[in-house]
Design a protein around this motif. Sequence first.
Motif, mmCIF file in Angstrom:
data_model
loop_
_atom_site.group_PDB
_atom_site.id
_atom_site.type_symbol
_atom_site.label_atom_id
_atom_site.label_comp_id
_atom_site.label_asym_id
_atom_site.label_seq_id
_atom_site.Cartn_x
_atom_site.Cartn_y
_atom_site.Cartn_z
ATOM 1 N N ASN A 1 0.816 -1.214 0.000
ATOM 2 C CA ASN A 1 0.000 0.000 0.000
ATOM 3 C C ASN A 1 0.851 1.266 0.000
ATOM 4 O O ASN A 1 0.371 2.353 -0.342
ATOM 5 N N LEU A 2 2.120 1.133 0.395
ATOM 6 C CA LEU A 2 2.998 2.305 0.461
ATOM 7 C C LEU A 2 3.543 2.716 -0.907
ATOM 8 O O LEU A 2 4.063 3.820 -1.065
ATOM 9 N N GLN A 3 3.389 1.858 -1.899
ATOM 10 C CA GLN A 3 4.011 2.107 -3.198
ATOM 11 C C GLN A 3 3.477 3.355 -3.894
ATOM 12 O O GLN A 3 4.216 4.037 -4.599
ATOM 13 N N ASN A 4 2.209 3.654 -3.705
ATOM 14 C CA ASN A 4 1.600 4.792 -4.408
ATOM 15 C C ASN A 4 1.359 5.988 -3.503
ATOM 16 O O ASN A 4 0.510 6.837 -3.801
ATOM 17 N N ILE A 5 2.094 6.052 -2.408
ATOM 18 C CA ILE A 5 1.922 7.167 -1.479
ATOM 19 C C ILE A 5 3.089 8.139 -1.613
ATOM 20 O O ILE A 5 4.251 7.747 -1.542
ATOM 21 N N TYR B 1 -3.495 8.764 4.649
ATOM 22 C CA TYR B 1 -3.931 7.756 5.622
ATOM 23 C C TYR B 1 -4.875 6.738 4.978
ATOM 24 O O TYR B 1 -4.858 5.554 5.336
ATOM 25 N N ALA B 2 -5.693 7.197 4.025
ATOM 26 C CA ALA B 2 -6.596 6.271 3.327
ATOM 27 C C ALA B 2 -5.796 5.201 2.596
ATOM 28 O O ALA B 2 -6.134 4.006 2.628
ATOM 29 N N LYS B 3 -4.717 5.621 1.957
ATOM 30 C CA LYS B 3 -3.894 4.668 1.210
ATOM 31 C C LYS B 3 -3.121 3.721 2.129
ATOM 32 O O LYS B 3 -2.729 2.635 1.708
ATOM 33 N N HIS B 4 -2.902 4.123 3.381
ATOM 34 C CA HIS B 4 -2.246 3.227 4.334
ATOM 35 C C HIS B 4 -3.000 1.912 4.441
ATOM 36 O O HIS B 4 -2.397 0.835 4.593
#
Length: 364
Positions: free
Chosen positions: A6-10, A123-126
């Motif tokens: 999930n961290l890849q696109n943050i 935080y949503a992408k987390h």
Amino acid sequence: MKFNKNLQNIKTYEAGKPIELVVREFGIEPKDIVKLASNENPCGCSPKVIDAVGAILPKMALYPDDSMIKLKNGLSARYGVQNKNVIIGSGSDQVIEFLIHAKAHNGSKILMNSITFAMYEIYAKHVGAEVIRTASQEHDLDEFYELYKKEKPEIIFICTPNNPTGDALDAAKIYDFLSKIDGDTLVVIDGAYMEYAIAKESKKEIVPKELIEKFDNVIYLGTFSKAYGLGGMRVGYGLAESKIVEELYKLRPPFNITTLSLEAASEALNDEEFVKKSITLNFEQMKRYEEFAKEQKIDIINSYTNFVTLCLNSEQDSTKISNQLLQKGMIVRNLSSYNMNAIRVTVGTHEQNSRFFELIAQYL
């Protein structure tokens, strides 16, 4: 090494440049740097806060009171709610994080405005949630409602006044919107700049007690970082129906607020005169920005906060101008990351604002 996918696109949140960094990068003396990028209170904080914090410095070796009873009592009295309706975070950012982790998960949908506080999306992408955004720059609650019916989001964020644009919604329109939302959808009303909005126009006021009594699926967020001048202390809070608060407490780490921060926020609540003085100065100086924008023939968004958003024309470039200002020791917020050709400027003291007008006029 593998990390959470999930961290890849943050993208990392970019805070306003600190004065110390500008000193190192450009060799400018600290006294010659003006920071108008992070919406801090140019008046600082109440002198009573400084005295109160100084008095408890010897307690730094001890863990803080994890019940936070003094600050909870103060917030309960201020808003007419009970302690069980209050949760305190390290800035309202932390409460936002609690909310998303408590309610959303991989595959959830979270609805927010097209341009709004960046941490909602981060935080949503987390948790792997899908972010749904409106098309309108300012909060259009009719559009929100249509997307709500279509997408069935787990969480809806309404930031009023909105950061980074400064516009605010009428409370009546928000209450009408909330009445049409089902009880299982969490609605977050982020009122970080509400003290300013109330002072400018009473119909913008969101009353947390009314929210709690009318809607059991709504939480109101506030902070001590803006009007109270405690950005460096990192204290925010959420006010909601007790069942929401109970769930958030399951995510709260122990001692998440320092002893000094708790004392500072508790004391700040007691000095209403300081807050009123700060807000009065803010709107007196904001008039100068409105006049400047008119003279320079650039648009300015009607602001209910302690900052202004200057929308540049097609012949001007917010990134270039922000960098030119930075090299002169003037720190502002470039909004190109929001797909806006605009800069956000904290309303400072008379001297700070005069310096800003002098410098930016050269580049416009």
